[in-house]
Every structure is written in C-alpha cells, then in structure tokens.
Design a protein around this motif. Structure first.
Motif, mmCIF file in Angstrom:
data_model
loop_
_atom_site.group_PDB
_atom_site.id
_atom_site.type_symbol
_atom_site.label_atom_id
_atom_site.label_comp_id
_atom_site.label_asym_id
_atom_site.label_seq_id
_atom_site.Cartn_x
_atom_site.Cartn_y
_atom_site.Cartn_z
ATOM 1 N N PRO A 35 -0.019 -32.547 -35.062
ATOM 2 C CA PRO A 35 0.351 -33.278 -33.841
ATOM 3 C C PRO A 35 1.764 -32.897 -33.422
ATOM 4 O O PRO A 35 2.560 -32.416 -34.230
ATOM 5 C CB PRO A 35 0.257 -34.746 -34.263
ATOM 6 N N PRO A 36 2.088 -33.098 -32.189
ATOM 7 C CA PRO A 36 3.435 -32.729 -31.731
ATOM 8 C C PRO A 36 4.503 -33.636 -32.320
ATOM 9 O O PRO A 36 4.261 -34.793 -32.680
ATOM 10 C CB PRO A 36 3.343 -32.888 -30.202
ATOM 11 N N LYS A 37 5.702 -33.086 -32.428
ATOM 12 C CA LYS A 37 6.843 -33.877 -32.880
ATOM 13 C C LYS A 37 7.262 -34.852 -31.783
ATOM 14 O O LYS A 37 7.329 -34.497 -30.610
ATOM 15 C CB LYS A 37 8.031 -32.970 -33.215
ATOM 16 N N ALA A 42 9.366 -42.126 -33.870
ATOM 17 C CA ALA A 42 9.972 -40.826 -33.612
ATOM 18 C C ALA A 42 10.115 -40.025 -34.897
ATOM 19 O O ALA A 42 10.348 -40.574 -35.976
ATOM 20 C CB ALA A 42 11.339 -41.003 -32.952
ATOM 21 N N ASP A 43 9.944 -38.707 -34.779
ATOM 22 C CA ASP A 43 10.241 -37.774 -35.864
ATOM 23 C C ASP A 43 11.665 -37.247 -35.780
ATOM 24 O O ASP A 43 12.260 -36.910 -36.801
ATOM 25 C CB ASP A 43 9.271 -36.589 -35.823
ATOM 26 N N VAL A 44 12.187 -37.163 -34.563
ATOM 27 C CA VAL A 44 13.556 -36.679 -34.339
ATOM 28 C C VAL A 44 14.202 -37.599 -33.312
ATOM 29 O O VAL A 44 13.587 -37.939 -32.291
ATOM 30 C CB VAL A 44 13.569 -35.222 -33.833
ATOM 31 N N VAL A 45 15.422 -38.031 -33.589
ATOM 32 C CA VAL A 45 16.222 -38.796 -32.632
ATOM 33 C C VAL A 45 17.319 -37.883 -32.105
ATOM 34 O O VAL A 45 18.143 -37.377 -32.876
ATOM 35 C CB VAL A 45 16.822 -40.055 -33.283
ATOM 36 N N LEU A 46 17.288 -37.648 -30.811
ATOM 37 C CA LEU A 46 18.277 -36.791 -30.157
ATOM 38 C C LEU A 46 19.292 -37.686 -29.466
ATOM 39 O O LEU A 46 18.991 -38.342 -28.455
ATOM 40 C CB LEU A 46 17.590 -35.860 -29.159
#
Length: 517
Positions: A71-73, A149-153
């Motif tokens: 699945p997408p990040k 979330a997988d990544v927090v920007l």
C-alpha cells in the motif's frame, strides 16, 4: 642506493587516450556461470534470501498481504507556523508526480494518492506510492491524521529570527501533543507562500540557519530538514521519502486501521468507506471505531479496484466480498455491568486470622493489680460468687469505674472551678485533673499548642505527609493499618484500592489470543 627492477619481461606500454589521458578499458566478456566458484554461488543465494526477507518485512510494516502490492505510504504534511503552506507543497509534489491538473483542483484537507516517478524509486521497493494529506491546523485534527501516518512531514516557514521562532504558539502545542502520542518517521521541509519566498538570497540563507536551529533543537539533530522552494529541492526530498522505512508503533501494532479516501452515505442509514486497510485488518464480528463519531457495526468488507494501480494485481480488478456480518452475534456491551460488591473492603484471609489467633494466644495476658472484689450491699454470698464467676472482667471494669467516680467527686469538692483556664484563655485541665495549674504546666501546654499550629501549617504545605502524635506512640496510633513483613517480597493486591469505575473495564489475559483471526 639499491634499486629493485621489474621482473616482468613485458614492457609494452599501456594504450592511453591522447585526448583524455585515460587508460582504455577492454570490453567485458560474458561471464560463464558454470565456472563460478561454490562460495560465489552461496553468496548469491544469501543475497536473494536477504532481499526476499526484506520484501516480506516491508509488506508486514505496511500491513499488506504477501500476494498483493505494498500500500502507499501515508505522508502527513503538518504546518507548524502561519507562514508555512502545506497545501502548496502537496500540490507541488503531485505536479512532479504527473498530476498537475488534478493538483490544481484539489481542495484542502483532502487525501490524494500518487505514484512516484522512477527517479524517486527506493532501493528494493519497486515503484513507490504515497498518500498525501494536509490535516486542518488544529491539535486534534493533526493527531487524528498522524495516527494513520507512516511519515510526518513538518512544514516550516522560510523566515525565522531570535524574536520570531520557527514554531508559533499553536505549533509548539501541536508538537508537544504529537510527541506524547508517538511520532513515526519524521522529516522537515522549508516551504512557504510565494510572497514569503520572494526575498533576497542573503536573507534566505540567514533565515534558513535559524529555522534549522529551531528544528533540530525540537526534533533532534539526526532528523533531516530539506528546503522545498524549487523543483530540484523538492525532488531531493521525495527521494528521501521514498527510501524511508516505516517505524513500528506499538500502540497501533495490534489493531487494524484505515484512512478513508471516500465516504458515501446511503438513505437506509449505512455508511460506505473506501481506503487502504493497514495492520491486522478488520472483521465484521468486531465493532469498529470511527474517529469523532463512536463505535459502529461492520456489515460487509470487500476488496475494490486499486485507485492507483501499479499493474495487474491478483484479486484487485473485480469486487470481492471478504467478510459479512450474517448471523453472527455481536456483544454491544462495551463495559461490564456495575457490581456494588466491588466497593467493599477486602477481608483478611483464613490463614491471616489463624496467625493472629496464634500470636494472641502465645503472648501472656496482663492482669490489673490491686483490684479487690467488693460485694454489693444486700447481696448474699452465693449471689456474689455467681455474679463474679459469670463475667470477671466486667466486674473488674465496673469496680475501676467506681473508684474513678469517687476520685472525681472528691476532686470536684477540692479544686475551685475558676482555675480551669489561664490568662491566655487556654484550658489546661483537659486531662481530667482538677488540680491548680502550675507555671510548668502552662508552659508545656503553650509548647504543645505551638507545635500543633506549626504542624497544621505544614499539613497545608505537605498534605501527603503524616506526623506521629505527641502523646501516643506510632505503633499504637497506626495499629489499624496493615503492615508488610517485606515491601519487596510480600504479596500485594493490585486491585485493592482502585476506584469502583475500574471494575467495569474488561480484562483479558492475552488479548491477541482472544481476538478472532
């Protein structure tokens, strides 16, 4: 001097390219795989096994089944300052992924799926995909989006100084809440509106130093911060996002979760949600919590076509029902029924009571001395013996009280009533003695009152501390409290002094074993 000469007979000079001054490289011939040594074959097989193992781990981290694509990040763009513009950065990333027309029409706070180009391909990950979401700039909105979330920007503004930090008041509050909840993989991006970015290069360099200092002081020096003003800088940031490995968060490892992309509400009262399922997944026999709305029953779970396909995946083209509610019985009771007996005090066990009896029987009983049994007037000798034999302790107590009453009557006839108080209006005759107070007694009473006043002031300052009384020993004052032979090795009941509300919480010895697979 001694000089070693070359032992080779071939003194033919190497061919060099006169234009570049480099040695000409010979053509690479086809490698004969049959002539590869055994050690090389073992190394090749080990590399293949490691690559396959890494692929399986990646699918587990993303919550995907082994026969389907990853699945997408989920990338959550959070703005920590009013100058930051997460929506503009999201549209810029989508335009670099080939979705320029869709990005221009994309409304704020709406998730968007995109497949990253080949130049952003991560090592061993194939063609990566991302889901970009810019939550509303509220504490609870950011926390709800960061849970999936997988990544927090972290998006920061382009300007900062000693007087104006890179995080505003709401930004610091949001960052504190995110740290308390648990942060996944974190990156930083410096991106603002076009008006804020149109400054001189010198001012941008000075402001960037302050932004970097604020960012690393809050999130650590190892957290990477990227400028995202130009397309080349944004591409560098995308490569880092594609190569980032998701971090496992323990509080969401045992639960399935999903960020809904589409929501449809039908007139019959059912709600249809579409999105990528992450984690262990969902089952119709379990209630599902919808953030901000409560717990609901899942009637049907089915697989749909991938909105951002990478190819022909098995079972992803046609709709397929995975699970249905059917005739399964659901227990909608979220809390245990209230049990009023849970508020009762814990009684000592039979073993503890027997030990107390043994201790009491082993200790010698103290008897009062000097107490004589005086017969009542008009009573016969036989009646006296019968009364005394019936309850000797009661007779002794009655005689002692009779003596006290006689003493009190005599004291009352001797001591004057006006000497019960002093000039400071303190009562020094509270100990039941009606003698004339002396100066030493008055001074002792003053000291005692001063100590009590001091302790009452300390009680307000330190309410969790208890002082021992002045006249009574501590072993007698606190004898009703249970003592432990050893604080470290004694048995301790964890449910003894809990509030009654805690009894309504369901308890499982092994939640993973109780859940339906």
């Amino acid at each position: 001097m001694h000089h070693h000469r070359s032992s080779t007979k071939d003194t033919k000079p190497a061919k060099r390219n006169s234009s570049k001054g480099r040695v000409e490289r010979s053509s690479v011939k086809k490698v004969n795989t049959a002539a590869i040594s055994k050690q090389d074959r073992l190394n090749t097989l080990k590399q293949l096994r490691d690559a396959k193992k890494e692929e399986i781990w990646q699918k587990k981290r993303f919550g995907s089944e082994e026969d389907r694509a990853l699945p997408p990040k989920v990338v959550c763009l959070v703005g920590f300052h009013t100058q930051a513009d997460p929506l503009s950065l999201k549209r810029k990333i989508l335009s670099l992924c080939g979705k320029g027309e869709e990005a221009a029409k994309l409304p704020p706070h709406c998730p968007a799926v995109a497949s990253l180009p080949n130049w952003a391909q991560g090592p061993g990950m194939g063609k990566p995909r991302v889901i970009l979401i810019d939550p509303p700039r509220t504490v609870f909105g950011v926390l709800d989006a960061a849970k999936c979330a997988d990544v927090v920007l972290c998006v920061l503004g382009p300007t900062a100084s000693l007087e104006e930090p890179a995080f505003d008041e709401l930004g610091y509050k949001t960052l504190t809440a995110l740290k308390a909840q648990g942060l996944p993989v974190t990156f930083g991006a410096i991106h603002g509106s076009d008006n804020a970015m149109n400054v001189s290069a010198k001012k941008q360099a000075e402001a960037r130093k302050f932004v970097t200092r604020y960012f690393h002081s809050e999130l650590g020096a190892e957290t990477r911060l990227f400028p995202a003003g130009t397309d080349e800088e944004t591409k560098t940031m995308l490569r880092a996002l594609a190569a980032a490995t998701p971090k496992e968060l323990t509080w969401r490892a045992g639960r399935g979760y999903m960020m809904a992309h589409e929501a449809e509400y039908s007139p019959d009262g059912s709600l249809s949600l579409k999105g990528y399922v992450r984690g262990p997944g969902f089952r119709c026999c379990h209630l599902t919590h919808l953030t901000g709305h409560g717990d609901f029953v899942v009637e049907q779970i089915s697989t749909l076509a991938d909105p951002c396909p990478l190819g022909q995946g098995p079972g992803m083209e046609a709709e397929k029902v995975v699970d249905e509610l059917g005739a399964q019985e659901l227990d909608l009771e979220r809390l245990q029924p209230y049990d009023p007996t849970m508020a009762e005090q814990t009684w000592p066990s039979i073993e503890e009571m027997e030990e107390q009896k043994k201790d009491a029987s082993s200790k010698p009983r103290l008897k009062s001395k000097g107490v004589r049994k005086i017969p009542a007037p008009g009573a016969s000798a036989d009646g006296e013996e019968d009364a005394n034999m019936g309850d000797p302790d009661q007779a002794e107590d009655g005689e002692a009280m009779a003596d006290d009453d006689e003493g009190s009557e005599e004291g009352a006839s001797v001591a004057p009533s006006g000497m019960a108080g002093t000039e400071d209006h303190w009562d020094v005759s509270s100990n039941m003695t009606m003698e004339v107070p002396t100066s030493e007694a008055v001074a002792a009473e003053k000291r005692r009152r001063e100590v009590l006043l001091q302790r009452s002031a300390e009680e307000l300052e330190f309410p969790d501390e208890v002082d021992t009384p002045l006249e009574v020993p501590a072993r007698e004052r606190f004898q009703r409290y249970r003592g432990l032979k050893s604080f470290r090795t004694s048995n301790w009941d964890p449910y003894e002094d809990l509030p009654v509300e805690y009894s309504r919480i369901w308890e499982f010895e092994a939640f993973a074993s109780t859940a339906v697979a």
